[in-house]
Write a protein that holds these residues in place. Structure first.
Motif, PDB file in Angstrom:
ATOM      1  N   ASP A 184       0.822  -1.076   0.226  1.00 35.30           N
ATOM      2  CA  ASP A 184       0.291   0.002   0.225  1.00 35.30           C
ATOM      3  C   ASP A 184       1.343   1.307  -0.206  1.00 35.30           C
ATOM      4  OD1 ASP A 184      -1.773  -1.892   0.310  1.00 35.30           O
ATOM      5  OD2 ASP A 184      -2.554  -1.019   2.121  1.00 35.30           O
ATOM      6  N   VAL A 185       0.514   2.542  -0.805  1.00 29.41           N
ATOM      7  CA  VAL A 185       1.552   3.692  -1.617  1.00 29.41           C
ATOM      8  C   VAL A 185       0.738   4.324  -1.048  1.00 29.41           C
ATOM      9  CG1 VAL A 185       2.510   4.560  -2.703  1.00 29.41           C
ATOM     10  CG2 VAL A 185       3.334   1.842  -2.238  1.00 29.41           C
ATOM     11  N   LEU A 186       0.648   5.843  -0.309  1.00 31.92           N
ATOM     12  CA  LEU A 186       0.357   6.841  -0.140  1.00 31.92           C
ATOM     13  C   LEU A 186       0.686   7.684  -1.179  1.00 31.92           C
ATOM     14  CD1 LEU A 186      -1.551   8.650   1.402  1.00 31.92           C
ATOM     15  CD2 LEU A 186       0.001   9.636   3.359  1.00 31.92           C
ATOM     16  N   MET A 187      -0.084   8.140  -1.517  1.00 35.05           N
ATOM     17  CA  MET A 187       1.123   9.196  -2.315  1.00 35.05           C
ATOM     18  C   MET A 187       0.977  10.318  -1.859  1.00 35.05           C
ATOM     19  SD  MET A 187       0.441   7.327  -5.174  1.00 35.05           S
ATOM     20  CE  MET A 187       1.631   7.756  -6.071  1.00 35.05           C
ATOM     21  N   SER A 188       1.923  11.055  -1.581  1.00 37.38           N
ATOM     22  CA  SER A 188       2.544  12.075  -0.412  1.00 37.38           C
ATOM     23  C   SER A 188       2.417  13.830  -0.871  1.00 37.38           C
ATOM     24  CB  SER A 188       3.142  11.627   0.541  1.00 37.38           C
ATOM     25  OG  SER A 188       4.644  12.072  -0.297  1.00 37.38           O
ATOM     26  N   VAL A 195       9.858   3.326  -2.420  1.00 41.37           N
ATOM     27  CA  VAL A 195       8.527   3.917  -3.001  1.00 41.37           C
ATOM     28  C   VAL A 195       8.875   5.674  -2.580  1.00 41.37           C
ATOM     29  CG1 VAL A 195       6.245   4.338  -2.289  1.00 41.37           C
ATOM     30  CG2 VAL A 195       6.964   2.238  -2.737  1.00 41.37           C
ATOM     31  N   LYS A 196       9.892   5.910  -1.127  1.00 39.01           N
ATOM     32  CA  LYS A 196       9.587   6.917  -0.954  1.00 39.01           C
ATOM     33  C   LYS A 196      10.769   8.238  -2.373  1.00 39.01           C
ATOM     34  CE  LYS A 196      11.638   9.458   3.486  1.00 39.01           C
ATOM     35  NZ  LYS A 196      12.213   9.489   4.183  1.00 39.01           N
ATOM     36  N   GLU A 197      11.728   7.670  -3.086  1.00 34.64           N
ATOM     37  CA  GLU A 197      12.442   8.354  -3.653  1.00 34.64           C
ATOM     38  C   GLU A 197      11.534   8.092  -5.235  1.00 34.64           C
ATOM     39  OE1 GLU A 197      15.621   6.024  -6.391  1.00 34.64           O
ATOM     40  OE2 GLU A 197      16.217   5.579  -3.852  1.00 34.64           O
TER      41      GLU A 197
END
Length: 153
Positions: free
Chosen positions: A40-44, A98-100
């Motif tokens: 699960d990835v949150l778009m930040s 994901v953070k990148e």
């Protein structure tokens, strides 16, 4: 009261590989699995990132383990590749990927059978909570700016 909406992507990845477990110093038989990893990835960030950028990057990451004996591949050549150990390691690695790309790993659910899963959640972690606060403030600011623009025009 303003409503805040968060958008997440949920991806599924499959890892086909073999491994063996060491119990009491004794190696078990090499056997295959098809592990499932749900990410699960949150778009930040406010910048647009196509969802397939996450898919491609994580899929590429898993490719180095596909169709291998995990016990022969770093770091599992010195760490027993149990579902839990694999998931902990993969979650840290995928979190960086994901953070990148401008997102946050919210949760990773891993399973080697359809009946049970091992879940790693970052939802209560300070960094994640801070990103939620920033995102909420940005969304509120965008709404206010939009309303003011309509009033001025």
């Amino acid at each position: 009261m303003a409503r805040t909406t968060f958008r997440e992507y949920k991806f599924k990845f499959y890892l086909n590989a073999n491994h063996f477990i060491v119990i009491n110093g004794k190696e078990g038989e090499i056997h295959p699995h098809t592990w499932e990893f749900m990410v699960d990835v949150l778009m930040s960030d406010q910048k647009f990132v196509q969802f397939d950028a996450y898919e491609k990057a994580i899929d590429e990451y898993f490719n180095k383990y596909q169709n291998r004996i995990l016990n022969e591949v770093e770091p599992f050549d010195h760490m027993v590749p149990t579902l839990e150990n694999m998931s902990d390691y993969f979650a840290d690695e995928i979190r960086g990927i994901v953070k990148e790309l401008g997102g946050h790993l919210v949760k990773m659910e891993s399973s080697e059978t359809p009946t049970r899963s091992y879940v790693i959640s970052f939802e209560r972690e300070q960094e994640y909570l801070e990103s939620i606060r920033k995102s909420s403030k940005q969304q509120m600011s965008d709404v206010i700016d939009g309303i003011l623009d309509r009033i001025i025009d």
